[in-house]
Design an enzyme around this catalytic site. Sequence first.
Site, PDB file in Angstrom:
ATOM      1  CB  SER A   1      15.698  28.763  75.850  1.00  0.00           C
ATOM      2  OG  SER A   1      14.443  29.409  75.795  1.00  0.00           O
ATOM      3  CB  THR A   2      16.091  33.034  78.103  1.00  0.00           C
ATOM      4  OG1 THR A   2      14.720  32.659  78.014  1.00  0.00           O
ATOM      5  CG2 THR A   2      16.190  34.513  78.425  1.00  0.00           C
TER       6      THR A   2
ATOM      7  CG  HIS B   1      13.327  27.399  72.965  1.00  0.00           C
ATOM      8  ND1 HIS B   1      13.477  27.163  74.315  1.00  0.00           N
ATOM      9  CD2 HIS B   1      13.292  26.175  72.377  1.00  0.00           C
ATOM     10  CE1 HIS B   1      13.526  25.866  74.533  1.00  0.00           C
ATOM     11  NE2 HIS B   1      13.413  25.236  73.379  1.00  0.00           N
TER      12      HIS B   1
ATOM     13  CG  MET C   1      12.931  29.670  82.449  1.00  0.00           C
ATOM     14  SD  MET C   1      13.859  29.988  83.968  1.00  0.00           S
ATOM     15  CE  MET C   1      12.593  29.696  85.187  1.00  0.00           C
TER      16      MET C   1
ATOM     17  CG  ASP D   1      13.348  21.776  74.847  1.00  0.00           C
ATOM     18  OD1 ASP D   1      13.231  20.548  74.730  1.00  0.00           O
ATOM     19  OD2 ASP D   1      13.370  22.562  73.879  1.00  0.00           O
TER      20      ASP D   1
END
Length: 344
Positions: free
Chosen positions: A167-168, A193, A286, A289
């Site tokens: 993600s991030t 993501h 973050m 998931d």
Amino acid sequence: MRTSNMKRKIKVLVVDDSLLFREKISKGIAQDASIEVVATASDPYEARDKIIEFKPDVMTLDVEMPRMNGIEFLKRLMPQYPIPVVVVSAVSHNVFDALNAGAVDFVTKPDLSTQRGFDFLINELIIKIKIASMAKVGHWKKEYADLKTIGSMNREASSKIIAIGASTGGTEAIYNLLRAFPRDIPGTVIVQHMPPVFTRMYAERLNNSCLMEVKEAQTGDRVCQGRVLIAPGDHHMTIKKSGSGYIVECTKGEKVSGHCPSVDVLFNSVAEVAGKNAIGIILTGMGKDGAKGLLAMRQKGARTLGQDEKSCVVYGMPKVAFEIGAVEKQVSLEAIPQLVYSML
């Protein structure tokens, strides 16, 4: 009277050449009780002065601006003032240039003719400002620059599958990770993501930069040696058995673990279909998931790796995965390619 246990507000600098956007963004994000807009700026030169004066925790930054664009500003800014930056931009490949220059994340500018679109922007921006305020910046460029390309895979690698979730901070982590792999990497499936459209552009960017074929996944695409498939921005991706190999299936659906595409959805399918013939890798991001999905992979005999705290931009997803026992080995991004090579 301020009490000692009250959290300090996140100080934000809003940078955009459009007065309308500056005002709307400032007013919108300031509605959140944990955010304080300390200043605005219309161009990078004004922004630099405001950074020195107000010392913001996070900056939102437009890419297309007069006098100096946002990407050039990031390249000059980050070495001197490493500050978490969330880019606010139209749909453009420039977003990836901004991430490469040091931005933590991005949101897309909406059509101002619809209030709904702007409300979505503000909600996304508030979430990403909060995440960015916890991100580490400035350190990871050196970490990623040290990745060394590994040699060709052995013949047995053709029966293996690699599943990656992030993600991030993941766009650059994946970019640098794939560039360290050879052309004959085992079939690889990735959930990063990211909104629709951007996943296609991201896949094209990777395809032009890496030795292997990289594409945005479509239902029926074969998972095979030398190919990397990126989950589309608004579809869950799973793998299915097809003969002696695997294909992917991409379907619309509700968010799982807060996301669509979801890393958990991908990892769970890999656990069920590929079992011990898989390697799972969870990278910076973050939230949680992918943690349970990676645990399912490990319980089915897959090898599993997690990115360590030091090399993560945001140590969230790998942390949760490590804490629940899903991660067999937790290592720096630099160490992952060679470890993968040794596991094949």
